[in-house]
Design an enzyme around this catalytic site. Structure first.
Site, PDB file in Angstrom:
ATOM      1  N   THR A  13       0.840  -1.194   0.000  1.00  0.00           N
ATOM      2  CA  THR A  13       0.000   0.000   0.000  1.00  0.00           C
ATOM      3  C   THR A  13       0.878   1.249   0.000  1.00  0.00           C
ATOM      4  O   THR A  13       1.950   1.270   0.588  1.00  0.00           O
ATOM      5  CB  THR A  13      -0.952   0.018   1.205  1.00  0.00           C
ATOM      6  OG1 THR A  13      -0.200   0.089   2.422  1.00  0.00           O
ATOM      7  CG2 THR A  13      -1.819  -1.226   1.225  1.00  0.00           C
ATOM      8  N   GLY A  14       0.407   2.270  -0.693  1.00  0.00           N
ATOM      9  CA  GLY A  14       1.166   3.512  -0.777  1.00  0.00           C
ATOM     10  C   GLY A  14       2.521   3.307  -1.429  1.00  0.00           C
ATOM     11  O   GLY A  14       3.542   3.746  -0.906  1.00  0.00           O
ATOM     12  N   SER A  15       2.523   2.673  -2.623  1.00  0.00           N
ATOM     13  CA  SER A  15       3.797   2.265  -3.225  1.00  0.00           C
ATOM     14  C   SER A  15       4.186   3.052  -4.464  1.00  0.00           C
ATOM     15  O   SER A  15       4.973   2.582  -5.291  1.00  0.00           O
ATOM     16  CB  SER A  15       3.761   0.767  -3.544  1.00  0.00           C
ATOM     17  OG  SER A  15       2.551   0.369  -4.148  1.00  0.00           O
ATOM     18  N   GLY A  18       8.396   7.028  -1.998  1.00  0.00           N
ATOM     19  CA  GLY A  18       8.929   6.833  -0.656  1.00  0.00           C
ATOM     20  C   GLY A  18       9.228   5.393  -0.284  1.00  0.00           C
ATOM     21  O   GLY A  18       9.681   4.590  -1.104  1.00  0.00           O
ATOM     22  N   ILE A  19       8.952   5.064   0.971  1.00  0.00           N
ATOM     23  CA  ILE A  19       9.242   3.736   1.498  1.00  0.00           C
ATOM     24  C   ILE A  19       8.481   2.660   0.731  1.00  0.00           C
ATOM     25  O   ILE A  19       9.039   1.616   0.387  1.00  0.00           O
ATOM     26  CB  ILE A  19       8.892   3.667   3.002  1.00  0.00           C
ATOM     27  CG1 ILE A  19       9.841   4.557   3.808  1.00  0.00           C
ATOM     28  CG2 ILE A  19       8.954   2.228   3.510  1.00  0.00           C
ATOM     29  CD1 ILE A  19       9.464   4.680   5.283  1.00  0.00           C
ATOM     30  N   GLY A  20       7.216   2.904   0.431  1.00  0.00           N
ATOM     31  CA  GLY A  20       6.414   1.917  -0.268  1.00  0.00           C
ATOM     32  C   GLY A  20       6.980   1.562  -1.632  1.00  0.00           C
ATOM     33  O   GLY A  20       7.034   0.384  -2.008  1.00  0.00           O
ATOM     34  N   SER A 141       6.768   3.053  13.020  1.00  0.00           N
ATOM     35  CA  SER A 141       7.693   4.171  13.222  1.00  0.00           C
ATOM     36  C   SER A 141       8.290   4.051  14.612  1.00  0.00           C
ATOM     37  O   SER A 141       7.717   3.390  15.492  1.00  0.00           O
ATOM     38  CB  SER A 141       6.940   5.498  13.095  1.00  0.00           C
ATOM     39  OG  SER A 141       7.692   6.578  13.617  1.00  0.00           O
ATOM     40  N   TYR A 154      -0.534  10.520  15.517  1.00  0.00           N
ATOM     41  CA  TYR A 154       0.225   9.594  14.670  1.00  0.00           C
ATOM     42  C   TYR A 154       0.882   8.503  15.514  1.00  0.00           C
ATOM     43  O   TYR A 154       0.797   7.318  15.193  1.00  0.00           O
ATOM     44  CB  TYR A 154       1.285  10.382  13.902  1.00  0.00           C
ATOM     45  CG  TYR A 154       2.267   9.555  13.113  1.00  0.00           C
ATOM     46  CD1 TYR A 154       1.903   8.994  11.885  1.00  0.00           C
ATOM     47  CD2 TYR A 154       3.566   9.346  13.571  1.00  0.00           C
ATOM     48  CE1 TYR A 154       2.808   8.252  11.150  1.00  0.00           C
ATOM     49  CE2 TYR A 154       4.480   8.602  12.841  1.00  0.00           C
ATOM     50  CZ  TYR A 154       4.099   8.063  11.623  1.00  0.00           C
ATOM     51  OH  TYR A 154       5.004   7.320  10.896  1.00  0.00           O
TER      52      TYR A 154
END
Length: 264
Positions: A13-15, A18-20, A141, A154
């Site tokens: 997800t969210g790829s 960034g990190i994804g 995190s 968060y």
């Protein structure tokens, strides 16, 4: 090193950045067919093309959806009913003082950072258990263990992911399915790179010099004294998804650059 993942299918997800995106690239290197997720269809398609160009032997596919939206999540399940690996990377964050956090903000963060990931797990984990193999990785995190106080909303959601991971792992007893959480420290995302680049404009410093100056002034507790690169998190995630990491079950895995000062 062959991680034994060739031919597996992974939803990250969210790829699209960034990190994804780094995780998707590292998995694709291992022959994994990655499902690229994001809310922007054009960004999803572009990322799919990039990965296909780099790794022509794999079959990346678009999986555009806002996973915080129940209906879009259900559509995603219909289009991609079977996966071997789920990386719950999507997360929203913003520094806000506690007194300004309304119920609407708390609900938004809970829905996006926790309920969306849980919804994906609820759909895919039973299928993994039935198939006898699966990997679920939450990207949390260091805020989950060491809240700074700058983002209480968060930090709360990331702590929840640690608890959810441990609870879901209990369901995998004796089965080649694992559920784990990786906790990165400060990471050099595209936004962070832009912010650091714009700092100290009149001092003629290189990016690495600006990065070090920022670390010394703002993150002196970091032992790494640089931002973690997304590719480093991508490599760790790939290992955790591999058959070689079968003994990691319900584990909180720290990759914080020494930010957390405690042993546990």
């Amino acid at each position: 090193m062959d991680m034994g993942l060739c031919g597996k299918t992974a939803l990250i997800t969210g790829s699209t950045k960034g990190i994804g995106k780094a995780i998707a690239i590292e998995l694709a290197k291992e022959g994994v067919n990655v499902l690229i997720n994001g809310r922007n269809w054009n960004e999803v398609e572009q990322t799919v093309k990039e990965i296909k160009t780099q790794f022509p032997s794999t079959s990346p596919l678009p999986a555009a959806a806002d996973i915080a939206d129940t209906q879009q999540r259900e559509a995603l399940f219909e289009n991609h009913p079977e996966i071997d690996i789920l990386v719950n990377n999507v997360g929203t964050y913003e520094m806000m003082q506690y007194e300004y956090l309304t119920d609407e903000v708390w609900e938004k963060y809970f829905r996006t950072n926790v309920l969306a990931a849980n919804g994906l797990c609820k759909n895919y984990l039973p299928r993994m258990l039935k198939n006898g193999f699966g990997r679920i990785v939450f990207i949390a995190s260091e805020e989950a263990m060491m809240p700074s106080g700058l983002m209480p909303h968060y930090a709360m959601t990331k702590s929840m992911l640690l608890s959810l991971s441990k609870s879901l792992s209990k369901m995998t007893k004796g089965i080649e399915v694992t559920v784990n959480t990786i906790m990165p420290g400060p990471t050099l995302s595209e936004n962070v790179h832009q912010i650091i680049t714009g700092m100290f404009p009149n001092e003629g410093l290189s990016f690495s010099e600006k990065e070090m100056k920022f670390m010394e002034s703002s993150l002196p507790q970091s032992e790494l004294q640089r931002f973690i690169k997304p590719i480093e998190i991508g490599r760790l995630t790939t290992f955790i998804c591999s058959p070689y990491a079968s003994a990691f079950k319900g584990s909180p895995i720290r990759m914080d650059g020494g930010m957390v000062p405690t042993i546990f």
